[in-house]
Design an enzyme around this catalytic site. Structure first.
Site, PDB file in Angstrom:
ATOM      1  CB  SER A  15      46.326  44.099  59.682  1.00 40.79           C
ATOM      2  OG  SER A  15      46.655  45.097  60.616  1.00 40.79           O
ATOM      3  N   GLY A  32      48.684  54.348  59.789  1.00 38.09           N
ATOM      4  CA  GLY A  32      48.751  54.715  61.204  1.00 38.09           C
ATOM      5  C   GLY A  32      47.681  54.068  62.064  1.00 38.09           C
ATOM      6  CB  SER A  49      38.195  46.582  60.876  1.00 40.66           C
ATOM      7  OG  SER A  49      39.085  47.611  61.188  1.00 40.66           O
ATOM      8  N   GLY A  52      44.081  51.351  62.216  1.00 36.45           N
ATOM      9  CA  GLY A  52      43.103  50.445  61.625  1.00 36.45           C
ATOM     10  C   GLY A  52      41.728  51.098  61.633  1.00 36.45           C
ATOM     11  N   GLY A  53      40.804  50.485  60.934  1.00 35.02           N
ATOM     12  CA  GLY A  53      39.406  50.913  61.013  1.00 35.02           C
ATOM     13  C   GLY A  53      39.050  52.144  60.214  1.00 35.02           C
ATOM     14  CG  HIS A  91      50.066  43.281  57.127  1.00 32.68           C
ATOM     15  ND1 HIS A  91      50.732  43.580  55.954  1.00 32.68           N
ATOM     16  CD2 HIS A  91      49.813  44.480  57.720  1.00 32.68           C
ATOM     17  CE1 HIS A  91      50.872  44.889  55.844  1.00 32.68           C
ATOM     18  NE2 HIS A  91      50.333  45.464  56.901  1.00 32.68           N
ATOM     19  CG  ASP A 143      47.728  47.829  54.882  1.00 30.97           C
ATOM     20  OD1 ASP A 143      46.690  47.764  55.555  1.00 30.97           O
ATOM     21  OD2 ASP A 143      48.871  47.864  55.373  1.00 30.97           O
ATOM     22  N   GLY A 144      44.277  48.686  53.982  1.00 28.95           N
ATOM     23  CA  GLY A 144      43.467  49.739  54.588  1.00 28.95           C
ATOM     24  C   GLY A 144      42.036  49.730  54.103  1.00 28.95           C
ATOM     25  N   GLY A 145      41.109  49.502  55.039  1.00 28.74           N
ATOM     26  CA  GLY A 145      39.688  49.560  54.685  1.00 28.74           C
ATOM     27  C   GLY A 145      39.226  48.435  53.781  1.00 28.74           C
ATOM     28  CG  HIS A 185      53.087  48.052  56.474  1.00 31.35           C
ATOM     29  ND1 HIS A 185      51.765  48.468  56.486  1.00 31.35           N
ATOM     30  CD2 HIS A 185      53.778  49.031  55.833  1.00 31.35           C
ATOM     31  CE1 HIS A 185      51.670  49.649  55.903  1.00 31.35           C
ATOM     32  NE2 HIS A 185      52.878  50.016  55.498  1.00 31.35           N
ATOM     33  CG  MET A 199      52.399  51.746  63.177  1.00 33.53           C
ATOM     34  SD  MET A 199      50.738  52.272  63.606  1.00 33.53           S
ATOM     35  CE  MET A 199      49.789  51.312  62.433  1.00 33.53           C
ATOM     36  CG  MET A 206      53.453  52.012  58.305  1.00 34.86           C
ATOM     37  SD  MET A 206      51.770  51.735  58.884  1.00 34.86           S
ATOM     38  CE  MET A 206      51.958  50.114  59.592  1.00 34.86           C
TER      39      MET A 206
HETATM   40  C1  DX5 Z   1      47.266  50.938  58.787  1.00 36.07           C
HETATM   41  C2  DX5 Z   1      47.869  49.560  58.719  1.00 36.07           C
HETATM   42  C3  DX5 Z   1      46.904  48.521  58.318  1.00 36.07           C
HETATM   43  C4  DX5 Z   1      45.697  48.421  59.207  1.00 36.07           C
HETATM   44  C5  DX5 Z   1      44.569  47.866  58.422  1.00 36.07           C
HETATM   45  O1  DX5 Z   1      48.251  51.866  58.920  1.00 36.07           O
HETATM   46  O2  DX5 Z   1      48.934  49.521  57.789  1.00 36.07           O
HETATM   47  O3  DX5 Z   1      47.535  47.268  58.129  1.00 36.07           O
HETATM   48  O4  DX5 Z   1      45.894  47.669  60.355  1.00 36.07           O
HETATM   49  O5  DX5 Z   1      43.436  47.886  59.202  1.00 36.07           O
HETATM   50  P1  DX5 Z   1      41.978  47.921  58.573  1.00 36.07           P
HETATM   51  O6  DX5 Z   1      41.820  46.658  57.779  1.00 36.07           O
HETATM   52  O7  DX5 Z   1      41.068  47.961  59.768  1.00 36.07           O
HETATM   53  O8  DX5 Z   1      41.878  49.149  57.724  1.00 36.07           O
HETATM   54 ZN    ZN Z   2      49.821  47.495  57.229  1.00 38.55          ZN
END
Ligand code: DX5
Ligand code: ZN
Length: 236
Positions: free
Chosen positions: A20, A154, A207, A156-157, A45, A184-186, A78, A49, A80
């Site tokens: 990402s 919204g 991350s 990362g991390g 990815h 996607d996420g964490g 993606h 936003m 958003m």
């Molecule tokens: C969050 C994004 C993700 C994000 C993932 O809104 O859609 O793609 O960057 O980041 P990590 O892997 O750090 O959760």
């Molecule tokens: Zn994403």
């Protein structure tokens, strides 16, 4: 590449680790892409936003156009954003291979999903943690990818939300083998195995790649953890 060619390339590469591009070094994008390519990433990815659908801003079509000029890796964008229909052509014109829209932004997404496919890209549909999995069932036939958010979109991390696993398990048989099931996420070494065992085939990783100095090692370890879990789940 045509949509079926992109889709079959992606499906044959699963499990896919999708870096990402949100936590990357934006002052050195060219270098970051080279490092990810040599780390074995099979797609990128791209998190778009708008500061409205999500409380954050990132980048848009002009940045993706610059990236398109320096790599042939497939782009999984993606979106958003609250009004993806308004900007769809921009993202298609700059060479996105997969365009994913959110059902919360477009509650009746059939027309947009079909527009994406008609213009030769793969169509993705994403759902947020609070949206029930059933909400997307009527639209899966118009999708090439289903994206389960395992954090509030919204940023990362954030920490992985475990209820995403139930959604993946529920959606996997509906998504089937001819589409990608993305999470996607964490996603990190602690969570990727459970997501793979629950049926995910694409793992968006921010991350867990960009916080590690050696991207090759990060991608390798994530892939190993996903592959091992998917193999043991299918032999149960
Ligand atoms: C969050 C994004 C993700 C994000 C993932 O809104 O859609 O793609 O960057 O980041 P990590 O892997 O750090 O959760
Ligand atoms: Zn994403």
């Amino acid at each position: 590449m045509t949509r079926p060619a992109v889709l079959s390339r992606l499906l044959s590469g699963t499990p896919l680790i999708a870096p990402s591009m949100l936590k990357c070094d934006f002052a050195n994008l060219h270098r970051e892409v080279e490092l990810l390519e040599s780390a074995g990433a099979k797609l990128l990815h791209l998190d778009v936003m708008d500061g409205h659908f999500v409380p954050n801003l990132s980048y848009g079509a002009p940045v993706i156009k610059s990236l398109r000029a320096i790599t042939s890796l497939p782009f999984d964008a993606h979106l958003m954003i609250s009004d993806p229909g308004r900007y769809l052509d921009d993202f298609l014109n700059v060479g996105c291979d997969v365009l994913t829209i959110h059902i919360e932004a477009v509650p009746k997404p059939t027309d947009l999903l079909r527009r994406i496919r008609q213009q030769g890209a793969c169509a993705g549909l994403a759902l947020n943690p609070k949206t029930p999995a059933e909400a997307i069932l009527p639209y899966i036939g118009d999708c090439d990818l289903v994206l389960v958010m395992s954090v509030e979109p919204g940023f990362g991390g954030q920490k992985f939300i475990p209820s995403a696993l139930d959604k993946l398990r529920f959606l996997a048989p509906h998504v089937g083998k001819d589409r990608l099931l993305s999470v996607d996420g964490g996603i990190d070494l602690k969570t990727i195995g459970a997501a793979a065992a629950a049926g995910a085939t694409e793992f968006v990783c921010g991350s867990s790649i960009f916080d590690i100095p050696d991207y090759r090692q990060a991608v390798h370890n994530l892939l190993t953890a996903a592959g091992n879990a998917a193999v043991s789940a299918s032999s149960e």
